[in-house]
Design a protein around this motif. Structure first.
Motif, PDB file in Angstrom:
ATOM      1  N   SER A  64       0.800  -1.334   0.033  1.00 23.89           N
ATOM      2  CA  SER A  64       0.115   0.365  -0.067  1.00 23.89           C
ATOM      3  C   SER A  64       1.006   1.281  -0.302  1.00 23.89           C
ATOM      4  O   SER A  64       2.159   1.360   0.022  1.00 23.89           O
ATOM      5  N   GLY A  68      -0.555   5.206   3.604  1.00 24.45           N
ATOM      6  CA  GLY A  68      -1.897   3.485   3.553  1.00 24.45           C
ATOM      7  C   GLY A  68      -2.328   4.431   2.347  1.00 24.45           C
ATOM      8  O   GLY A  68      -2.406   5.452   1.850  1.00 24.45           O
ATOM      9  N   ARG A  73      -8.417   6.037   4.158  1.00 24.46           N
ATOM     10  CA  ARG A  73      -7.704   7.821   4.620  1.00 24.46           C
ATOM     11  C   ARG A  73      -9.103   8.410   4.401  1.00 24.46           C
ATOM     12  O   ARG A  73      -9.696   8.957   5.192  1.00 24.46           O
ATOM     13  N   VAL A  94      -1.545   6.510   8.047  1.00 18.44           N
ATOM     14  CA  VAL A  94      -2.254   4.936   8.525  1.00 18.44           C
ATOM     15  C   VAL A  94      -0.966   4.431   8.770  1.00 18.44           C
ATOM     16  O   VAL A  94       0.393   3.768   8.024  1.00 18.44           O
ATOM     17  N   VAL A 244      -3.642  -1.793  12.164  1.00 17.50           N
ATOM     18  CA  VAL A 244      -3.656  -0.994  11.461  1.00 17.50           C
ATOM     19  C   VAL A 244      -4.257   0.132  12.519  1.00 17.50           C
ATOM     20  O   VAL A 244      -5.379   0.175  13.584  1.00 17.50           O
ATOM     21  N   ALA A 246      -3.398   4.263  13.165  1.00 16.37           N
ATOM     22  CA  ALA A 246      -3.239   5.955  12.398  1.00 16.37           C
ATOM     23  C   ALA A 246      -2.866   7.156  13.652  1.00 16.37           C
ATOM     24  O   ALA A 246      -2.371   7.461  14.494  1.00 16.37           O
ATOM     25  N   SER A 267       5.144   0.689   4.025  1.00 14.81           N
ATOM     26  CA  SER A 267       4.441   0.258   4.161  1.00 14.81           C
ATOM     27  C   SER A 267       3.125   0.068   5.337  1.00 14.81           C
ATOM     28  O   SER A 267       3.810  -0.976   5.677  1.00 14.81           O
ATOM     29  N   GLN A 273      -5.586  -3.427   6.657  1.00 14.78           N
ATOM     30  CA  GLN A 273      -6.352  -1.664   5.970  1.00 14.78           C
ATOM     31  C   GLN A 273      -8.072  -1.777   5.364  1.00 14.78           C
ATOM     32  O   GLN A 273      -8.595  -0.860   5.562  1.00 14.78           O
TER      33      GLN A 273
END
Length: 413
Positions: A64, A68, A73, A94, A244, A246, A267, A273
């Motif tokens: 990714s 993110g 997002r 992310v 995951v 943020a 990534s 995600q």
């Protein structure tokens, strides 16, 4: 033989996992363990989202973007809007769980030798990440007697030095379950603006505020240059393995600095995600049910602790943790004894010893964290184990008269 690094030998041990070898041996001997030591919920990951996720079409599990997947997002922007927080997709990075977001914050915003002020007891891994970043943790001690509320502005002012760069809090709090009021957050806002500091707020338990709506630090005016929010899907959707998280920030310089580290690690998890994006699509009923479930669990733990002689507790306002004071002199020994020497109807309970959540030596010796992550039946049995254990623990500090007293040692916040 080559020697390992001094850094690796001095990094703080996780208080959540340091007793795992003892637990493994107890299980191998046939003892059932009620795990109240770690925030691993037994609630099902959002079932409808999991079903949708299984049907997603993909043939290559590719990298990714380093910040993110764009559609995820964008979906997060809609999620934050529910809480009155307006952010753009570019203001969301992310990460691989909330853990990486914490580390990215420290690496991007602080230099080795800088200081961060953290109210204690605090999420123990902050110590570990600060160690990795070469940052010094300066604790400011909160008191169980008032439910671990934020100390005064004057108390913070005494801790600020020329090396201070940030204040870090968790809201709702891990390990205490305290929820900070708008007044408390505004006090912190005033401090960081006056001294030109960052305010990093870990909001991973945002949904689990039981008695009043939670105020995000991103809702307060005048903090665009100062506020950094840490987030994660782990506890919200009972998806700890998705990894995951943020980092949310309106400060462009911070985002550009974080992005350098994000590109180096390539990534965040692609499958996680995709699952997280699906979970955001229709989560209202799920999250409300989970919140009510945790509220019931909180009430069970709080009410049972009140009934235990010599235990001092308070009613946590959020998250799924309670920090309690027990009639013991050494919580490390008590938690070890529970696993090695105690059994109640073939079972025992695993807790997290208090000292691991403090940076100040000598604090937390008579305290433990309880994570009420089990279903209500198992939680009741775990409280039975704990009550029985306290009645026979050789290191109890209760006198005979104390042991016969009622719930006078417990307090409702």
């Amino acid at each position: 033989m080559p020697a390992v690094s001094r850094r690796s030998q001095s990094v703080p041990l996780s208080p959540f996992r340091k007793l795992i070898p003892l637990a493994d041996r107890a299980k191998a001997a046939g003892k059932h363990i009620y795990h109240l030591n770690i925030g691993q919920p037994d609630i099902l990951t959002h079932p409808l989202a999991v079903e949708k996720f299984r049907k997603l079409p993909w043939q290559i599990l590719d990298y990714s973007p380093s910040n993110g997947i764009a559609s995820y997002r964008e979906a997060l922007c809609g999620y934050y809007a529910r809480f009155g927080v307006s952010v753009s997709a570019d203001e969301i990075m992310v990460t691989t769980g909330g853990s990486e977001a914490i580390l990215f914050f420290m690496l991007a915003c602080l230099d080795p030798g800088d200081e961060i002020i953290i109210p204690e007891p605090f999420y123990a891994n902050y110590n570990g990440y600060a160690h990795m970043a070469g940052v010094d943790v300066v604790p400011i001690t909160c008191d169980i007697a008032d439910g671990f509320s934020i100390p005064s502005v004057e108390a913070f002012a005494e801790k600020i030095t020329p090396r201070t760069r940030a204040i870090v809090i968790t809201n709702p709090n891990n390990p205490t379950g305290a929820c900070y009021s708008q007044d408390e957050l505004e006090r912190l806002s005033g401090i960081v603006r006056e001294h030109d500091l960052f305010l990093c707020v870990d909001e991973v338990y945002r949904e689990f505020s039981y008695d009043s709506p939670l105020q995000s630090i991103l809702q307060l005016p005048g903090l665009d240059a100062h506020a950094v929010v840490i987030d994660s899907v782990s506890k919200r959707y009972s998806a700890t393995g998705a990894r995951v998280g943020a980092l949310v920030c309106r400060n462009l310089a911070v985002r550009e600095s974080v992005d350098r580290y994000a590109k180096l690690r390539l990534s965040p998890p692609g499958l996680g995600q995709r699952l997280s994006e699906v979970m955001l699509e229709d989560d209202g009923q799920y999250l409300q049910g989970v919140k009510e479930d945790y509220r019931r669990r909180r009430d069970i733990v709080y009410e049972r602790l009140q009934q235990m002689p010599g235990v001092f507790s308070y009613e946590p306002g959020g998250a799924f943790y309670c920090f309690a004071r027990f009639p013991i002199a050494d919580s490390e020994d008590f938690c070890r004894w529970l696993l090695e020497d105690f059994s109640h109807e073939g079972a025992t309970v695993m807790l997290s010893p208090g000292p691991g959540f403090y940076a100040t030596p000598g604090l937390g010796l008579d305290e433990c964290r309880i994570a009420y992550v089990l279903n209500t039946d198992d939680l009741g049995k775990a409280m039975d184990c704990l009550e029985a254990a306290l009645a026979v623990y050789p290191g109890s500090t209760l006198s005979g008269a104390d042991a016969g007293s009622d719930v006078a040692s417990s307090a409702r916040r």
